[in-house]
Structure formats: structure tokens, C-alpha cells
Scaffold this active site. Structure first.
Site, PDB file in Angstrom:
ATOM      1  N   ASP A   5      33.186  33.058  53.694  1.00 14.28           N
ATOM      2  CA  ASP A   5      33.502  33.905  54.641  1.00 14.28           C
ATOM      3  C   ASP A   5      33.355  32.979  56.141  1.00 14.28           C
ATOM      4  O   ASP A   5      33.331  31.721  56.294  1.00 14.28           O
ATOM      5  CB  ASP A   5      32.529  34.947  54.835  1.00 14.28           C
ATOM      6  N   LYS A  59      37.606  35.057  48.275  1.00 18.08           N
ATOM      7  CA  LYS A  59      36.406  35.428  48.798  1.00 18.08           C
ATOM      8  C   LYS A  59      35.571  36.666  48.118  1.00 18.08           C
ATOM      9  O   LYS A  59      34.361  36.662  47.596  1.00 18.08           O
ATOM     10  CB  LYS A  59      36.476  35.540  50.357  1.00 18.08           C
TER      11      LYS A  59
END
Length: 298
Positions: free
Chosen positions: A168, A150
């Protein structure tokens, strides 16, 4: 004879047969892809200004800010990083930091001891292995302490222009609500969504979906009745459907309030977030604005 006629007339009629309800056909993969891409187009019209909500001036600042954003809000990070980058402007400076001093500077973001350990580790690695520069390849970024896919995709997409999908908590939640995937694992969510959209759309798609998750499609009380893509969403109804009540759940610029950046882009329609000019008695940065209450864990 009359009595039998009365009884016969009063006899109940057989119940009419109910028409059989045809089960709804499951959505085909092609139909889902078309619907997903239409959602992306609608979100692009709603958020033409979508952007990272972390303040940064270079790849190192974005990398550090993204690591700090785990389990807290971007606003809290943006209130914390000015003093942090003033003291440690380069990986070399941060690698040489006294751990306790670094911890105190990032304390407002939470989990400050673990985050300080990650920042010291990644800064040391950047200094020793990458010549003090943030690498522009995912396979290199994920070798840095505290950096997962991420964080790597955030840095690649927004500091190097390399397309990437940032999964996320907001993105994962909406990808499932939109019916793009049923996966919970972020890596599997990334792979599933990547198969739906052209590579060129990955970075901006991430911004749009995260923007929508923060402003409309919240974790606890989605504003379904105020959602512009409600007609395309198979999860419509999980939240408030009354338009007036749903409008009261909108956040940030959609509600006429500031966003999370202290230094937003010039074309951002909302006001800048409240600046952290006041400092609490214990030396921590004061939280001067109401955040969305959901951390963006990596």
C-alpha cells in the site's frame, strides 16, 4: 638587506594540501539484504502485536473492508462496516442490494459510487462463479471487480494464511526509504521485496512495515529522532531528528492513543478506537477519532 629579510619572513606559507575524501562505497546487495532483515527483526520486537487494522470476522468481510479502504482510513471503514454487514452479511445478499442503498451505507468511505459498483460486481462474481465463497488463490481473487494484488494479498495472508506482501502507500514509501528498492510501481516493489525476505515472513513483514509507516515514518513528517531503526535507515534525516520533537509526532499506541480498530485483538497494547455511536444529522457515520490523514489506496 634588513628589508629583504622582513619581506622574506612575511611571505605566506603555501597552503597545506587537504586530505582527499574517499567516496563512500555503494552498498552491496548482500549488505542491503542483511540490513533489511535486521530492520525486520527490529520492527518485530517493536510491533509483536502487528495485525490487520480492519475489523472482520470472515474472508468476505475482509475482502469488502479492504476494497472500501482505498483512499480512506481503516478507522473510517471500521466505523462503516458494522451496519453494512448487518444488512448484507453474505455475497448473495450484497449482490442483490439496491445500488442507491448500498452507496448510502458506504458513503463515509468516499468514492462511494465506484466502490459500490465494485462491491456489487465482486459479490455477483462470488455468487455466480465461486459458489458464494471467497477463493483462496491470487489468480482467482484478482479477477473480481475492484480487486488488485494488494487487496488479494491482504485477504490471502490474513484470511487464508497464504504468505503475501501488501504494497500500500505506506509499504511502498518505507521500502524506498529503507533502500530496499527504488521502484514506484507496486507490483515491482512487491517483486523486489519478495526477493529479499523468506516467504514465511511476507505477511507479518507487511503488517510491521505498515504499522511503522502509520506510527513513525509518516509521509510528510517522519519522526526520525524517535525511530528505533534510524541507525539502519539510509534516509535518516528526511524528517525531524530532534528526539523530543520527533516523539511528539508519534501516533496511535506509541503516542498513548487508540488505534484504528474498534475491535482490536486481545493482546493489542492500545485502547480501541472511538466507537461510532453518534450519527450525524445527514445519516453518515460520525468521525469520532483523528486518523493519520493518508489513505491506503490500492
Amino acid at each position: 638587506m634588513a628589508e629583504s629579510k622582513v619581506r622574506k619572513a612575511a611571505a605566506p606559507k603555501p597552503a597545506a594540501k587537504k586530505a582527499a575524501v574517499k567516496p563512500k562505497k555503494p552498498e552491496s546487495q548482500l549488505a542491503m539484504v542483511r540490513r533489511a532483515r535486521r530492520i525486520n527483526r527490529e520492527l518485530a520486537e517493536l510491533y509483536p502485536y502487528a495485525h490487520p487494522e480492519l475489523d472482520f470476522d470472515n474472508p468476505f468481510q475482509l475482502l469488502v473492508a479492504t476494497v472500501l479502504s482505498a483512499q480512506t482510513t481503516d478507522l473510517r471503514v471500521n466505523q462503516t462496516t458494522p451496519a453494512l454487514f448487518a444488512k448484507y452479511p453474505t455475497p448473495e445478499d450484497m449482490a442483490a442490494a439496491v445500488p442507491e442503498e448500498l452507496e448510502e451505507l458506504i458513503r463515509p468511505t468516499g468514492f462511494f459510487r465506484n466502490k459500490a459498483k465494485s462491491l456489487l460486481g465482486l459479490s455477483t462474481a462470488l455468487r455466480d462463479e465461486f459458489g458464494g465463497e471467497v477463493p483462496g488463490r491470487l489468480e482467482d481473487l484478482v479477477t473480481l471487480p475492484g480487486v488488485g494484488r494488494k487487496t488479494a494479498n491482504v485477504v490471502l495472508g490474513n484470511a487464508f494464511g497464504v504468505p503475501g506482501i501488501t504494497v500500500d502507500t505506506h509499504f511502498g514509501r518505507l521500502a524506498r526509504r529503507f533502500g530496499w528498492t527504488a521502484e514506484e510501481d507496486p507490483v515491482k516493489v512487491e517483486a523486489a521485496v519478495a526477493a529479499i525476505f523468506p516467504t514465511s515472513e511476507w505477511t507479518m513483514l507487511s503488517h510491521r512495515v505498515v504499522f511503522h509507516g502509520r506510527r513513525v515514518c509518516h509521509a510528510q513528517k517522519p519522526a526520525c529522532g524517535a525511530c528505533p531503526v534510524a541507525g539502519l535507515c539510509p534516509s535518516y534525516g528526511v524528517g525531524v531528528t530532534d528526539p523530543e520533537k520527533a516523539a511528539g509526532l508519534l501516533k496511535y499506541e506509541l503516542a498513548g492513543k487508540p488505534g484504528q480498530r474498534l475491535r482490536p485483538p486481545a493482546d493489542f497494547p492500545g485502547e480501541a478506537a472511538a466507537r461510532a455511536d453518534a450519527v450525524a444529522h445527514d445519516g453518515r457515520v460520525a468521525d469520532l477519532a483523528t486518523a493519520d490523514g493518508e489513505g491506503d489506496a490500492a
